[in-house]
Design an enzyme around this catalytic site. Sequence first.
Site, PDB file in Angstrom:
ATOM      1  N   CYS A   6      33.540   5.123 -29.080  1.00  0.00           N
ATOM      2  CA  CYS A   6      33.962   4.525 -27.990  1.00  0.00           C
ATOM      3  C   CYS A   6      33.972   5.736 -26.662  1.00  0.00           C
ATOM      4  O   CYS A   6      34.424   6.605 -26.921  1.00  0.00           O
ATOM      5  CB  CYS A   6      35.509   4.291 -28.091  1.00  0.00           C
ATOM      6  SG  CYS A   6      36.546   4.196 -26.784  1.00  0.00           S
ATOM      7  N   CYS A  58      37.256   6.581 -24.917  1.00  0.00           N
ATOM      8  CA  CYS A  58      38.061   7.508 -25.717  1.00  0.00           C
ATOM      9  C   CYS A  58      37.640   8.921 -25.572  1.00  0.00           C
ATOM     10  O   CYS A  58      38.457   9.732 -25.250  1.00  0.00           O
ATOM     11  CB  CYS A  58      37.849   7.061 -27.216  1.00  0.00           C
ATOM     12  SG  CYS A  58      38.570   5.493 -27.550  1.00  0.00           S
TER      13      CYS A  58
END
Length: 121
Positions: free
Chosen positions: A40, A43
């Site tokens: 991600c 993230c």
Amino acid sequence: MPEFLTKDTFKEKIFNFEENKDWKFEGDKPALIDFYADWCQPCKMVAPILEELAEEYQGKIDIYKIDTEDQRELAAMFGIQSIPSLLFIPVDGQPQMAAGALPKETFKKAFADVLKVEEPA
């Protein structure tokens, strides 16, 4: 550095969901949990911010990370649909979830408003 949680360490440090139906926080200071995945991109943008905050708020807030790919049961328990998802846990009261890559100032505001922890001098 943020600490990575597994199901077992989650039950010990955050919430023992196998013994309690209702929310009962096991920690002794407010906490933040970052639900993330290695693939991600947002993230990855949040990770260095959380590392800085973990240092700045050391001893005042515990910062944890949960890999949603590895810890699917924990992710499902909190209904994680999108990542990063961030769970702010006050010592007293219900946790609050926020979604998306938040800027550092937003974390600090949430620490003050939700966790009742002021910014260290």
